[in-house]
Enzyme design. Structure first.
Site, PDB file in Angstrom:
ATOM      1  N   ASP A   1     -15.087 -16.837  69.844  1.00 58.21           N
ATOM      2  CA  ASP A   1     -14.821 -17.581  71.127  1.00 58.21           C
ATOM      3  C   ASP A   1     -13.327 -18.047  71.150  1.00 58.21           C
ATOM      4  O   ASP A   1     -13.018 -19.135  70.477  1.00 58.21           O
ATOM      5  CB  ASP A   1     -15.859 -18.269  71.441  1.00 58.21           C
ATOM      6  CG  ASP A   1     -16.007 -18.994  72.949  1.00 58.21           C
ATOM      7  OD1 ASP A   1     -14.764 -18.493  73.521  1.00 58.21           O
ATOM      8  OD2 ASP A   1     -16.702 -19.535  73.073  1.00 58.21           O
TER       9      ASP A   1
ATOM     10  N   ASP B   1     -12.144 -13.076  76.355  1.00 59.24           N
ATOM     11  CA  ASP B   1     -11.894 -14.041  75.252  1.00 59.24           C
ATOM     12  C   ASP B   1     -12.920 -14.210  74.306  1.00 59.24           C
ATOM     13  O   ASP B   1     -13.333 -15.106  73.457  1.00 59.24           O
ATOM     14  CB  ASP B   1     -11.700 -15.432  75.789  1.00 59.24           C
ATOM     15  CG  ASP B   1     -12.769 -15.956  76.662  1.00 59.24           C
ATOM     16  OD1 ASP B   1     -13.766 -15.320  77.108  1.00 59.24           O
ATOM     17  OD2 ASP B   1     -12.782 -17.191  77.173  1.00 59.24           O
ATOM     18  N   GLU B   2     -13.913 -13.221  73.968  1.00 59.95           N
ATOM     19  CA  GLU B   2     -14.987 -13.249  73.083  1.00 59.95           C
ATOM     20  C   GLU B   2     -15.347 -11.931  72.407  1.00 59.95           C
ATOM     21  O   GLU B   2     -15.215 -10.907  73.141  1.00 59.95           O
ATOM     22  CB  GLU B   2     -16.253 -13.682  73.702  1.00 59.95           C
ATOM     23  CG  GLU B   2     -16.201 -15.208  74.275  1.00 59.95           C
ATOM     24  CD  GLU B   2     -17.445 -15.346  74.893  1.00 59.95           C
ATOM     25  OE1 GLU B   2     -18.382 -16.248  74.243  1.00 59.95           O
ATOM     26  OE2 GLU B   2     -17.809 -15.069  75.982  1.00 59.95           O
TER      27      GLU B   2
END
Length: 402
Positions: free
Chosen positions: A9, A105-106
């Site tokens: 993350d 973003d993960e």
């Protein structure tokens, strides 16, 4: 390997990308979102330094400026974020082919069978964090667990730059005391329904009679009960993004929009974006969804299925406006609008058109697409985008993809 699932993350991703691209921003309170000059819109991301001043994602830019007057306000640049995200995915694939992007973003990674090459899952997590920091320039928190659920929850426990392992024996001690809202998949509306059942913590949910949960929530109740005990059977699926189920776009508005006329302008702009992306993928779709949120960010989502697939913005707009009139009162303000098209099929056949209207529309779309391909997405816009309610011209199209 007992805990083979990792969730990486990226911390304050949008702001971190700007700091990585511009060294002068490192260590500075960077705030991404809205219109920095006019101080309107909402915060999409805040750097660690800005968060230390109390700035949070989702608050207005005006509120952020009051909390952090020394903040550096930047417009979002999604093309850069996509580029950085792709670089991070490539690094993860150096460790394992089983990488599943979860958002920009993960990403999940299954390192089963990678121990001989790279060590334990914790050792792999340390190496992954170091490579992302050194090669991309952003920090990430990594959660490690026996499944995707626990890896996801572990990643959120230590930010920024954290590394946390959650195994099944940790669930009663570390997970059950948390508020039920902290359970992955529980939003504000579901939280309220659970609280009505006197379920306040994840432990309360785990101990609640399964049969009652199934009666109240159906299949979702069963999944909630499993999740509260840390159980998740879903695999890491590298092909999840290749199976396109829907294409959508949403925009958080710079102010409250009142009345159908203003809201319809944004809906039309979104229909143009969505159908452009649908055509680029070679698809057409049948199911139109409209999502609206009010000033308290309480949301409503409704859908309708057409008789035939389409990639026409005008046809999608017509259905979306019908949903607006049927399900959203005209006196209620709107702060976020989303449109999506699902039921996608490859657009090989056209509906029979006796009067040639569909063919004329197809040629118009093709001409507009060629202009945008050559001169950019906003080289040609609908006239409504020039009205006060229009948002795309001012934002340059920076909004969230679905």
């Amino acid at each position: 390997m007992r805990c083979p699932i990792l969730l990486a993350d990226m911390n304050s991703f949008y702001a971190s990308v700007h700091q990585a691209m511009e060294p002068r921003l490192k260590g500075k309170p960077v705030i991404v979102g809205g219109d920095p000059a006019r101080r309107h819109g909402i915060v999409l991301a805040a750097s660690v330094e800005a968060k230390a001043c109390g700035v949070k994602t989702g608050m207005t830019v005006r509120e952020a400026a009051a909390l952090c007057p020394q903040g550096i306000f930047l417009k979002p640049r999604h093309s850069h974020y996509i580029n950085f995200s792709a670089r991070i995915i490539r690094i993860m694939k150096d460790f394992s082919p089983l990488v599943e992007p979860f958002s920009i973003d993960e990403a999940f990674m299954d390192v089963s069978g990678c121990g001989l090459l790279f060590g334990s899952s914790l050792e792999i997590a340390v190496k992954l964090k170091a490579r992302i920091k050194n090669e991309v320039g952003v920090l990430c928190s990594v959660g490690v667990g026996p499944n995707k659920l626990l890896a996801k929850m572990a990643a959120g426990m230590q930010k920024p730059d954290g590394l946390t392992l959650l195994d099944f024996p940790d669930v009663p001690v570390k997970i059950w005391p948390l508020p039920v809202r902290e359970l992955f998949g529980v939003g504000s509306r579901l939280e309220k329904r659970l609280r009505d059942l006197n379920i306040h913590t994840i432990g309360d949910l785990a101990r609640y009679p399964l049969q009652v949960l199934k009666q109240k929530f159906g299949l979702v109740g069963h999944i909630l009960h499993l999740s509260a005990s840390g159980i998740d059977y879903s695999p890491v699926d590298p092909c999840s993004l290749e199976r396109v189920r829907s294409i959508g776009h949403q925009i958080t508005l710079p102010r409250d929009y009142w009345g159908y006329n203003e809201i319809k302008v944004v809906i039309l702009e979104l229909c143009e974006i969505v159908c452009r992306r649908v055509r680029l993928g070679g698809y057409a779709g049948r199911t139109v969804s409209l999502t609206l949120k009010d000033t308290d960010f309480l949301w409503l989502s409704r859908a309708r299925t057409m008789n035939y697939p389409t990639a026409s913005a005008d046809e999608v707009y017509r259905v979306a406006v019908q949903l607006l009139h049927q399900h959203w009162p005209p006196w209620k303000p709107v702060r976020m609008v989303g449109v999506s098209l699902a039921g996608l099929v490859k657009n090989r056949a056209e509906q029979l058109d006796l009067f040639g209207e569909a063919e004329r529309a197809r040629r118009l779309h093709a001409a507009c697409d060629r202009i945008k391909d050559r001169f950019g997405e906003h080289s040609i816009l609908r006239a409504v985008s020039l009205t006060p309610a229009g948002v795309l011209r001012e934002r340059g199209g920076e909004a969230k993809h679905g």
